[in-house]
Scaffold this motif. Sequence first.
Motif, PDB file in Angstrom:
ATOM      1  N   ARG A 275       0.791  -1.235   0.000  1.00 34.82           N
ATOM      2  CA  ARG A 275       0.000   0.000   0.000  1.00 34.82           C
ATOM      3  C   ARG A 275       0.822   1.283   0.000  1.00 34.82           C
ATOM      4  O   ARG A 275       0.326   2.343  -0.338  1.00 34.82           O
ATOM      5  N   ARG A 276       2.082   1.198   0.410  1.00 36.70           N
ATOM      6  CA  ARG A 276       2.813   2.400   0.787  1.00 36.70           C
ATOM      7  C   ARG A 276       2.849   3.498  -0.281  1.00 36.70           C
ATOM      8  O   ARG A 276       2.395   4.618  -0.060  1.00 36.70           O
TER       9      ARG A 276
ATOM     10  N   THR B 103      -0.553   4.886  -1.285  1.00 37.11           N
ATOM     11  CA  THR B 103      -1.130   5.772  -0.261  1.00 37.11           C
ATOM     12  C   THR B 103      -0.562   7.184  -0.430  1.00 37.11           C
ATOM     13  O   THR B 103      -1.312   8.174  -0.424  1.00 37.11           O
TER      14      THR B 103
ATOM     15  N   GLU C  63      -4.731  -5.868   2.551  1.00 33.06           N
ATOM     16  CA  GLU C  63      -3.816  -4.763   2.255  1.00 33.06           C
ATOM     17  C   GLU C  63      -4.605  -3.563   1.706  1.00 33.06           C
ATOM     18  O   GLU C  63      -4.243  -2.418   1.959  1.00 33.06           O
TER      19      GLU C  63
ATOM     20  N   TYR D 130      -4.630   0.223   3.221  1.00 34.13           N
ATOM     21  CA  TYR D 130      -4.474   1.394   2.334  1.00 34.13           C
ATOM     22  C   TYR D 130      -5.577   2.412   2.622  1.00 34.13           C
ATOM     23  O   TYR D 130      -5.321   3.613   2.790  1.00 34.13           O
TER      24      TYR D 130
ATOM     25  N   TYR E 117      -4.878   6.181   4.204  1.00 32.11           N
ATOM     26  CA  TYR E 117      -5.281   7.421   3.527  1.00 32.11           C
ATOM     27  C   TYR E 117      -6.177   8.261   4.437  1.00 32.11           C
ATOM     28  O   TYR E 117      -5.954   9.467   4.618  1.00 32.11           O
TER      29      TYR E 117
END
Length: 488
Positions: free
Chosen positions: A369-370, A373, A419, A423, A427
């Motif tokens: 997700r990094r 995001t 995941e 995310y 956010y």
Amino acid sequence: MPQLHAAAAVLLLAAAEALSTTTTPRAITGAWPQAFPAKDLCSNCGLCKTDVGIASVTDSCAFIGDGMARAEGLEERVHGRSRAYDASNLDEAYFGVHDEILLARGNVGGAQWTGVATGIALAWLEAGEVDAVVVAGSSEDGFGSPEPVLCRTKEDVLRGRRVKPSLCPSLAILDQVRDDASIKRLLFCGVGCSVQALRGINKGDPVKALNLDELYVLGTHCVDNSPTPEAAKKFVSTLPGVGEERADDVLAYEFMADFRVHARLRGSDEEETVKPAYMTLPPSIGVPSIAPSCFSCFDYTNGLADVVVGYMGAPFDAKRDEMTTAPLMVTVRNERGRRMLDTAVASGRVEILQRGGVGGRELPSTGDRRSITVKTVQGDSMVKTLLEPDFVAGNQGAPPFVANILADVIARTLPTGLEFARYSIDYHYIRNQLFCDDRMGTRATRHVPSYARAICEPYAEDVEALKNPPPPEPSPLWYLVFGGRFQR
Ligand SMILES: Cc1cc2nc3c(=O)[nH]c(=O)nc-3n(C[C@H](O)[C@H](O)[C@H](O)COP(=O)(O)OP(=O)(O)OC[C@H]3O[C@@H](n4cnc5c(N)ncnc54)[C@H](O)[C@@H]3O)c2cc1C
Ligand code: SF4
Ligand code: SF4
């Protein structure tokens, strides 16, 4: 002399009564939100609309004083322990105290998804485990005002089906519960802010204040709720395929993992579904569609409920699944929640599709997700509205043809399953932290729970860069004209 004593006693009684009527807090009947203690941050949870609740407002409201952080202090009382997490394992920072996260499907027609929430509530009432159930009903179909319903029968519970897409004063029914001697065991169904307020009543002892013997809580995930039915209706009017002419036909809508809004509409024979891409929405519709309370909310996963239903961590196959068939995610927090779910499964109202263990670690989950995001936060018009004083969100969405292609491309890059849930939480918590810093100043430190800060922490440098962007790089033309003469 005895007459004198009697007269003095009458006077004393009258004085005591006068004192008690002036000091006993009374339910607020004034205009919302101005007359409510949290003012424009009030989520209209209904607590202040009751005598029993208003007495506890300073210790219970999720938006004043320690606000959302206060719930962390109640976890031990409710679940027997507080969240266990550290930087190497954030499972309970994300999903709260739990025994297990699993996938399930309900079989209740006319629900938001497949009716896992309504199925659990029905089964618990039908098994005779509670005397009454509180759900969020509506004054009428579609965008009528959400209102709490005190249910005694199956028909009453069915009124809770489907998300009413605006703030619901679910707790406004609490005086009725307290005063009804036939209600000793209650199931309350609600979203995080109302569950927090309920659990906080009477210094964390709502059971006593409400004259109950048992209180069960069934939660749903909740994020970005609309302030009023009118705001929700205005939002759906901007959806291609809905428009103002069909807004009243909308029965349910959700922001889905395929980067589209799925809206189910009443058709002439049967329901129709339209699925416009997110990018078709005019950016300017974002902020007015979301209540200020929901921009300051960090309880997406409803940490103080016994069992919670949501969809964000359940896999969704855009080619095969619809809201009415797809799996839902269920978080079992404690023994009471476990019994409620088991009863719904035994009654046939809910089917367990896959057990996921602690953290849902055995459930489907792909991607990372990094970076997505960070890109989402950077490109978000609501974040820009907060950070850039001169920013004006556009009032035209992308043309559907372009937006559809973009949605398909983006959806392929998005994480899936658990995941995707992380995310979505990342956010929302980053965005809401920015909102709170902006709106609350130093009180944000008290309001934001430590688990939310732990989730935002890995993004600290990215957020700092957003707040203080480096000066723009000089263009090649600049070098040609000035030849670097102004360099230090
Ligand atoms: C405003 C809102 C936003 C949500 N956003 C997300 C999200 O982004 N991600 C996610 O994973 N899940 C979200 N959910 C939860 C998601 O919609 C649930 O998974 C879903 O409602 C359960 O599906 P179901 O078919 O089991 O519900 P149903 O069986 O149809 O039952 C709906 C339940 O929701 C309650 N409810 C309806 N409207 C309201 C309201 N306005 N306020 C309080 N309670 C209400 C009813 O009392 C009932 O218990 C949201 C829920 C709400 C209320
Ligand atoms: S959020 Fe609830 S408790 Fe807080 S001010 Fe509003 S009605 Fe009262
Ligand atoms: S997003 Fe939070 S504040 Fe808004 S209605 Fe849902 S639980 Fe309440």
